[in-house]
Write a protein that holds these residues in place. Sequence first.
Motif, PDB file in Angstrom:
ATOM      1  N   ALA A   1       0.849  -1.246  -0.032  1.00 39.49           N
ATOM      2  CA  ALA A   1       0.027  -0.003  -0.200  1.00 39.49           C
ATOM      3  C   ALA A   1       0.844   1.207   0.018  1.00 39.49           C
ATOM      4  N   LEU A   2       2.075   1.260   0.330  1.00 41.02           N
ATOM      5  CA  LEU A   2       2.937   2.278   0.441  1.00 41.02           C
ATOM      6  C   LEU A   2       3.596   2.636  -0.907  1.00 41.02           C
ATOM      7  N   LEU A   3       3.522   1.839  -1.990  1.00 44.95           N
ATOM      8  CA  LEU A   3       4.023   1.919  -3.331  1.00 44.95           C
ATOM      9  C   LEU A   3       3.091   2.787  -4.231  1.00 44.95           C
ATOM     10  N   PRO A   4       3.718   3.585  -4.866  1.00 47.46           N
ATOM     11  CA  PRO A   4       2.889   4.562  -5.662  1.00 47.46           C
ATOM     12  C   PRO A   4       2.337   3.598  -6.778  1.00 47.46           C
ATOM     13  N   GLY A   5       1.336   4.427  -7.479  1.00 42.10           N
ATOM     14  CA  GLY A   5       0.668   3.953  -8.724  1.00 42.10           C
ATOM     15  C   GLY A   5      -0.379   2.598  -8.305  1.00 42.10           C
ATOM     16  N   TRP A   6      -0.677   1.654  -9.117  1.00 39.82           N
ATOM     17  CA  TRP A   6      -1.697   0.768  -9.173  1.00 39.82           C
ATOM     18  C   TRP A   6      -1.098  -0.485  -9.326  1.00 39.82           C
ATOM     19  N   CYS A   7      -0.665  -1.524  -8.547  1.00 42.51           N
ATOM     20  CA  CYS A   7      -0.415  -2.944  -9.046  1.00 42.51           C
ATOM     21  C   CYS A   7       0.583  -2.881 -10.101  1.00 42.51           C
ATOM     22  N   GLY A   8       1.626  -2.203  -9.508  1.00 44.09           N
ATOM     23  CA  GLY A   8       2.809  -2.133 -10.603  1.00 44.09           C
ATOM     24  C   GLY A   8       2.772  -0.964 -11.768  1.00 44.09           C
TER      25      GLY A   8
ATOM     26  N   GLU B   1       9.560  12.792  -4.158  1.00 42.18           N
ATOM     27  CA  GLU B   1       8.552  12.794  -2.919  1.00 42.18           C
ATOM     28  C   GLU B   1       7.988  11.585  -2.472  1.00 42.18           C
ATOM     29  N   THR B   2       8.126  10.422  -3.381  1.00 39.49           N
ATOM     30  CA  THR B   2       7.638   9.028  -3.209  1.00 39.49           C
ATOM     31  C   THR B   2       8.588   8.270  -2.521  1.00 39.49           C
ATOM     32  N   LEU B   3       9.948   8.471  -2.630  1.00 40.24           N
ATOM     33  CA  LEU B   3      11.119   7.701  -2.551  1.00 40.24           C
ATOM     34  C   LEU B   3      11.007   7.257  -0.956  1.00 40.24           C
ATOM     35  N   PRO B   4      10.871   8.147   0.058  1.00 39.93           N
ATOM     36  CA  PRO B   4      10.663   7.330   1.521  1.00 39.93           C
ATOM     37  C   PRO B   4       9.629   6.357   1.477  1.00 39.93           C
TER      38      PRO B   4
ATOM     39  N   GLU C   1      11.165   3.372  -0.252  1.00 43.31           N
ATOM     40  CA  GLU C   1      12.258   2.861   0.772  1.00 43.31           C
ATOM     41  C   GLU C   1      11.638   1.826   1.895  1.00 43.31           C
ATOM     42  N   ARG C   2      10.649   2.558   2.700  1.00 41.62           N
ATOM     43  CA  ARG C   2       9.849   1.912   3.716  1.00 41.62           C
ATOM     44  C   ARG C   2       9.140   0.461   3.350  1.00 41.62           C
ATOM     45  N   ALA C   3       8.719   0.534   2.077  1.00 36.78           N
ATOM     46  CA  ALA C   3       8.092  -0.714   1.478  1.00 36.78           C
ATOM     47  C   ALA C   3       9.207  -1.650   1.168  1.00 36.78           C
ATOM     48  N   LEU C   4      10.190  -1.224   0.664  1.00 41.68           N
ATOM     49  CA  LEU C   4      11.287  -2.317   0.050  1.00 41.68           C
ATOM     50  C   LEU C   4      12.514  -2.412   0.692  1.00 41.68           C
ATOM     51  N   ALA C   5      12.721  -1.492   1.794  1.00 41.33           N
ATOM     52  CA  ALA C   5      13.844  -1.892   2.706  1.00 41.33           C
ATOM     53  C   ALA C   5      13.649  -2.874   3.638  1.00 41.33           C
ATOM     54  N   PHE C   6      14.543  -3.877   4.030  1.00 38.76           N
ATOM     55  CA  PHE C   6      14.192  -4.809   4.831  1.00 38.76           C
ATOM     56  C   PHE C   6      15.707  -5.210   6.027  1.00 38.76           C
ATOM     57  N   THR C   7      15.187  -5.552   7.060  1.00 36.30           N
ATOM     58  CA  THR C   7      16.159  -6.012   7.939  1.00 36.30           C
ATOM     59  C   THR C   7      16.584  -7.643   7.444  1.00 36.30           C
TER      60      THR C   7
ATOM     61  N   ALA D   1      16.748   7.335 -10.173  1.00 40.44           N
ATOM     62  CA  ALA D   1      16.026   8.222 -10.653  1.00 40.44           C
ATOM     63  C   ALA D   1      15.756   9.335 -10.054  1.00 40.44           C
ATOM     64  N   ALA D   2      15.613   9.309  -8.619  1.00 38.19           N
ATOM     65  CA  ALA D   2      15.540  10.498  -7.768  1.00 38.19           C
ATOM     66  C   ALA D   2      16.825  11.143  -7.918  1.00 38.19           C
TER      67      ALA D   2
END
Length: 211
Positions: A133-140, A151-154, A157-163, A196-197
């Motif tokens: 739900a954090l990813l911009p757009g719709w289903c890819g 603007e959307t990079l943070p 990063e929350r969606a796709l950065a992992f421990t 890109a950012a």
Amino acid sequence: MGFTSAWAITSHPDSFISDLSPRLLTAMEADRTEPRAQQRWERWQKAPLPDRRTWYGSSGLTAADGAAVESFRELTAPGLNVDDMCCGTADPDFYVVDDVWTDQPAEGIFVSVNSKEYAVSSLFHAIGPARAALLPGWCGNLLLTSAQVRETLPCVERALAFTGAERSAAEAQDWLYYSPREESVLDGPLRLWRAAAENGLGLCGVAVHLS
């Protein structure tokens, strides 16, 4: 019946993003607002799917879980409107492979091509509904200017950065096979977003059927 699908995210100057907007934004919005798509999204958000390793085998799924898996697969398959627009059906003068993806340098594209599988399905199941739900757009599918990318990079990063533990859990739910030269769906989108950012570029993401 077999099929080949592809999901790609490519980086471009804002002028190219602007040129794509009349073709893609309406199709993307039509797929996002389609009532059944919204129902499938809400169903998945409320009730995440079971471990993918229980989807097959002698025990199988309950009827309810089987229906939920099928709903999720339909949600994360290429949207009809974007598929038609990008593959020459709606506009015979536009084909995303030739007009957007071809001649992209390696650092300017993430692409996942699969037989009888959908990359977005695997990514979304691996990261779960809250991160998706954090990813911009719709289903890819997405079309963002350079300002929107920054603007959307943070959120991305929350969606796709992992421990380490989170990464292992996500990899266990990602069912795609990767050759040594392929990027995982867990890596490529974030790598491209950050580049890109940094370089002041916009992004175009589309999921389509190639055959």
